[in-house]
Scaffold this motif. Structure first.
Motif, PDB file in Angstrom:
ATOM      1  N   GLU A   1       0.832  -0.943   0.107  1.00 47.78           N
ATOM      2  CA  GLU A   1      -0.026  -0.090  -0.010  1.00 47.78           C
ATOM      3  C   GLU A   1       0.688   1.296  -0.029  1.00 47.78           C
ATOM      4  N   GLN A   2       1.893   1.216   0.764  1.00 52.17           N
ATOM      5  CA  GLN A   2       2.674   2.489   1.056  1.00 52.17           C
ATOM      6  C   GLN A   2       3.218   2.813  -0.147  1.00 52.17           C
ATOM      7  N   ALA A   3       4.041   1.638  -0.955  1.00 54.34           N
ATOM      8  CA  ALA A   3       4.877   1.876  -2.027  1.00 54.34           C
ATOM      9  C   ALA A   3       3.687   2.362  -3.353  1.00 54.34           C
ATOM     10  N   ALA A   4       2.385   2.068  -3.120  1.00 51.20           N
ATOM     11  CA  ALA A   4       1.514   2.503  -4.088  1.00 51.20           C
ATOM     12  C   ALA A   4       1.057   4.046  -3.855  1.00 51.20           C
ATOM     13  N   ASN A   5       1.108   4.231  -2.777  1.00 50.27           N
ATOM     14  CA  ASN A   5       0.555   5.588  -2.302  1.00 50.27           C
ATOM     15  C   ASN A   5       2.013   6.468  -2.739  1.00 50.27           C
ATOM     16  N   GLU A   6       3.130   6.134  -2.321  1.00 49.73           N
ATOM     17  CA  GLU A   6       4.379   7.034  -2.725  1.00 49.73           C
ATOM     18  C   GLU A   6       4.447   7.187  -4.493  1.00 49.73           C
ATOM     19  N   ALA A   7       4.175   6.023  -4.980  1.00 52.18           N
ATOM     20  CA  ALA A   7       4.151   5.953  -6.551  1.00 52.18           C
ATOM     21  C   ALA A   7       3.124   6.894  -7.057  1.00 52.18           C
ATOM     22  N   GLU A   8       2.050   7.384  -6.436  1.00 50.26           N
ATOM     23  CA  GLU A   8       0.813   8.101  -6.735  1.00 50.26           C
ATOM     24  C   GLU A   8       1.512   9.509  -6.706  1.00 50.26           C
ATOM     25  N   VAL A   9       1.802   9.893  -5.304  1.00 49.87           N
ATOM     26  CA  VAL A   9       2.368  11.160  -5.078  1.00 49.87           C
ATOM     27  C   VAL A   9       3.496  11.389  -6.147  1.00 49.87           C
ATOM     28  N   ALA A  10       4.502  10.589  -6.504  1.00 53.12           N
ATOM     29  CA  ALA A  10       5.433  11.017  -7.569  1.00 53.12           C
ATOM     30  C   ALA A  10       4.886  11.247  -8.848  1.00 53.12           C
ATOM     31  N   PHE A  11       3.857  10.368  -9.117  1.00 54.59           N
ATOM     32  CA  PHE A  11       3.130  10.546 -10.446  1.00 54.59           C
ATOM     33  C   PHE A  11       2.761  12.099 -10.519  1.00 54.59           C
ATOM     34  N   GLU A  12       1.989  12.395  -9.611  1.00 53.98           N
ATOM     35  CA  GLU A  12       1.218  13.436  -9.477  1.00 53.98           C
ATOM     36  C   GLU A  12       2.171  14.884  -9.544  1.00 53.98           C
ATOM     37  N   ARG A  13       3.382  14.605  -8.828  1.00 55.75           N
ATOM     38  CA  ARG A  13       4.243  15.651  -8.921  1.00 55.75           C
ATOM     39  C   ARG A  13       4.956  15.767 -10.044  1.00 55.75           C
ATOM     40  N   GLN A  14       5.410  14.480 -10.664  1.00 52.26           N
ATOM     41  CA  GLN A  14       6.133  14.564 -11.697  1.00 52.26           C
ATOM     42  C   GLN A  14       5.733  14.838 -12.971  1.00 52.26           C
ATOM     43  N   VAL A  15       4.555  13.871 -13.179  1.00 55.13           N
ATOM     44  CA  VAL A  15       3.755  13.818 -14.402  1.00 55.13           C
ATOM     45  C   VAL A  15       2.869  15.031 -14.409  1.00 55.13           C
ATOM     46  N   GLN A  16       1.922  15.185 -13.677  1.00 48.85           N
ATOM     47  CA  GLN A  16       0.963  15.778 -13.573  1.00 48.85           C
ATOM     48  C   GLN A  16       1.346  17.392 -13.120  1.00 48.85           C
TER      49      GLN A  16
ATOM     50  N   GLU B   1       6.723  18.525 -11.791  1.00 52.62           N
ATOM     51  CA  GLU B   1       7.583  18.958 -10.938  1.00 52.62           C
ATOM     52  C   GLU B   1       8.846  18.056 -10.667  1.00 52.62           C
ATOM     53  N   LEU B   2       9.750  18.419 -10.147  1.00 49.41           N
ATOM     54  CA  LEU B   2      10.909  17.475  -9.813  1.00 49.41           C
ATOM     55  C   LEU B   2      10.691  16.190  -9.169  1.00 49.41           C
ATOM     56  N   PRO B   3      11.111  14.978  -9.379  1.00 47.00           N
ATOM     57  CA  PRO B   3      11.010  14.091  -8.571  1.00 47.00           C
ATOM     58  C   PRO B   3      12.005  14.354  -7.323  1.00 47.00           C
ATOM     59  N   GLU B   4      11.701  13.153  -6.378  1.00 51.60           N
ATOM     60  CA  GLU B   4      12.363  13.424  -5.110  1.00 51.60           C
ATOM     61  C   GLU B   4      13.958  12.946  -5.463  1.00 51.60           C
ATOM     62  N   GLU B   5      13.950  11.987  -5.998  1.00 48.97           N
ATOM     63  CA  GLU B   5      15.555  11.516  -6.145  1.00 48.97           C
ATOM     64  C   GLU B   5      15.847  11.836  -7.787  1.00 48.97           C
ATOM     65  N   ILE B   6      16.851  12.542  -7.780  1.00 48.03           N
ATOM     66  CA  ILE B   6      17.711  12.660  -9.085  1.00 48.03           C
ATOM     67  C   ILE B   6      19.023  12.003  -9.353  1.00 48.03           C
ATOM     68  N   PRO B   7      19.137  11.325 -10.322  1.00 42.54           N
ATOM     69  CA  PRO B   7      20.597  10.996 -10.604  1.00 42.54           C
ATOM     70  C   PRO B   7      21.594  11.991 -10.798  1.00 42.54           C
ATOM     71  N   ALA B   8      22.553  11.677 -10.289  1.00 35.59           N
ATOM     72  CA  ALA B   8      23.484  13.051  -9.910  1.00 35.59           C
ATOM     73  C   ALA B   8      24.509  12.767 -11.020  1.00 35.59           C
ATOM     74  N   LEU B   9      25.296  14.003 -11.675  1.00 38.01           N
ATOM     75  CA  LEU B   9      26.258  13.736 -12.676  1.00 38.01           C
ATOM     76  C   LEU B   9      27.483  14.503 -11.942  1.00 38.01           C
ATOM     77  N   ARG B  10      28.459  13.860 -11.682  1.00 37.38           N
ATOM     78  CA  ARG B  10      29.508  14.627 -11.225  1.00 37.38           C
ATOM     79  C   ARG B  10      30.569  15.022 -12.377  1.00 37.38           C
ATOM     80  N   VAL B  11      30.659  16.414 -11.999  1.00 37.68           N
ATOM     81  CA  VAL B  11      31.574  17.085 -13.131  1.00 37.68           C
ATOM     82  C   VAL B  11      32.634  17.591 -12.551  1.00 37.68           C
ATOM     83  N   GLY B  12      33.900  17.420 -13.302  1.00 44.50           N
ATOM     84  CA  GLY B  12      35.130  17.846 -12.669  1.00 44.50           C
ATOM     85  C   GLY B  12      35.416  19.244 -12.820  1.00 44.50           C
TER      86      GLY B  12
END
Length: 414
Positions: free
Chosen positions: A306-321, A324-335
């Motif tokens: 259930e919890q994962a489902a709710n989190e997925a929904e929140v993420a979907f609403e934020r990111q797709v609808q 907005e930015l997702p909570e976790e964003i992959p990082a690129l380290r730049v020299g």
RNA sequence: GGCGGGGUGGGUGAGUGGCUAAUACCAGCAGACUGUAAAUCUGCCGCCGAGAGGCUUCGUAGGUUCGAAUCCUACCCCCGCCA
């Protein structure tokens, strides 16, 4: 809960998500006999991934298990080498024993997400086919005719069109049928495309003096593309081991028309409620999106929680609808060189094309340029219009976004 | 054994000497819109290049030609039909 429950269960068991039962009266008799039935389910360990298309059948198995019946899961380590004749079956490479075992393990791990492991007995085809001699093969094949094989729709079509049919493909249904004999199956389950194979099983059982198995055929789930059956090779599938947000998003991407099928075949939402949904959709008194979100939640919860489902929904609403930015964003380290101290400093700008490629947001420089030209790229929420970005536009922690779903956060290398 | 068909970009599949980086459809990507990663509409959809342009691609290897996916030769692979 008494008798009513039993009746209700039969209704759900025999009606929901079922296309055909051969022979229904006999199956009902078996169910009412009180005997623990031997349910047959086989799988080929050539492709270990289980997707929602398979789940339709697995859920049905579980329903039978809930009534106390015994599942016998057959690892098709021989049939896997033939390949189920569904279309232009390219000859499969022989799998090593190692691979087969590994695949089988992966498969079962996913399989028992749906099916009750306690009430399942696992057997391997090689337990009996390993001992087969040529004489046995001849004995088995001599029981059937080519005309019988050509009854199978798929074979008939290919034959009519002058398309190739490999001899081993004829072997496939025979081996599958023989499995039924060995395990003395009472009921075999499959998608509608399995009808022929299952019926051959009935015949063979009768030939050797066994009561024929009942055949339980379920609909083929249409894939996320909305037109073809869900399958791995068509890339229109939702795998059971996908992460919650991915699974949620993919469910949201199915065409609205498919929603009710998914509800019916993949969830336990009661029929009565489904009726209401249908009515609401018909009268357009509900936004389909709302129902689809419910569907996505149900499905994610089934394979995660259930919890994962709710989190997925929140993420979907934020990111797709709301984009907005997702909570976790992959990082690129730049020299350091990239922070304008070396060659980039000369131009006082970032080479965005290079950056997109480095960040794996684009496959090639050409693609990166296209994306920029199409207005797909933004930095910290600001749309980018050119290949060159002034140094000050990107700082430690800046987020580059491509399209709706691809992000990278820029950070200084240590 | 004989006859015939075919191998084209992720898929299906056009194209029979230059107008072809290669029709169309599907898939994919992006944008707009929106009620969702639905639907719809628009654009993009080999690689390199700021650009002009260049490079590589139509089973493989050679050849003919100013020029080939298209013609020739050999080879590899797939398929059907008749025996």
């Amino acid at each position: 809960m008494g008798e009513t429950t039993a009746v209700e269960d039969y209704g759900r068991l025999l009606r929901r998500g079922v296309v055909e039962i051969i022979v229904e009266e006999e199956l009902v008799k078996l169910l009412e006999s009180g005997r623990k039935l031997r349910l047959k389910q086989g799988f080929d360990p050539s492709r270990p991934d289980i997707h929602l298309g398979h789940v339709v059948g697995l859920r049905k198995l579980r329903q039978f298990q809930e009534l106390g019946h015994q599942l016998i899961l057959i690892v098709g380590d021989w049939t896997a080498q033939i390949g189920d004749p569904s279309g232009e079956s390219a000859t499969r490479p022989m799998l090593s024993a190692e691979e087969v075992r590994a695949n089988a393990e992966t498969y079962m791990k996913q399989f028992f997400k749906v099916v009750d492991q306690e009430k399942t007995k696992v057997v391997w085809q090689s337990e009996w086919f390993g001992k087969f001699t040529l004489a046995d093969v001849i004995a088995l094949t001599s029981k059937f005719t080519v005309a019988q094989m050509l009854q199978r729709d798929d074979f008939a079509k290919r034959y009519a069109l002058g398309r190739p049919i490999a001899i081993t493909e004829f072997l496939y249904p025979l081996l599958q049928a023989y499995d039924s004999v060995v395990i003395e199956a009472d009921v075999e389950f499959g998608g509608t495309d399995q009808k022929f194979n299952c019926l051959v099983g009935r015949e063979l059982q009768q030939m050797v003096g066994q009561p024929p198995q009942q055949v339980f055929l379920m609909p083929l789930l249409v894939g996320t593309d909305g037109s073809q059956k869900m399958s791995k090779s068509l890339e229109n599938y939702i795998a059971v081991d996908e992460p919650p947000s991915e699974m949620y998003g993919k469910v949201m991407s199915i065409p609205d028309d498919l929603m009710m099928d998914y509800f019916e075949l993949l969830t336990d939402v009661p029929d009565k409620e489904l009726e209401e949904f249908r009515a609401e959709l018909d009268s357009q008194s509900v936004n389909p999106m709302v129902l689809k979100k419910r569907l996505a939640r149900e499905i994610v919860a089934e394979f995660h929680d259930e919890q994962a489902a709710n989190e997925a929904e929140v993420a979907f609403e934020r990111q797709v609808q709301r984009r907005e930015l997702p909570e976790e964003i992959p990082a690129l380290r730049v020299g350091d060189a990239w922070w304008g101290r070396d060659e980039t400093a000369i131009e006082r700008s970032w080479d965005l094309v290079y950056l997109l490629c480095e960040a794996k947001l684009s496959k090639s420089r050409s693609e990166a340029k296209r994306l920029i030209a199409q207005g797909a790229v933004e930095i910290d929420g600001k749309k980018v219009t050119g290949d060159r970005v002034p140094l000050e536009e990107i700082h430690d922690g800046s987020v580059i976004r491509v399209g709706k779903r691809r992000f990278v956060k820029i950070g200084k290398a240590d």
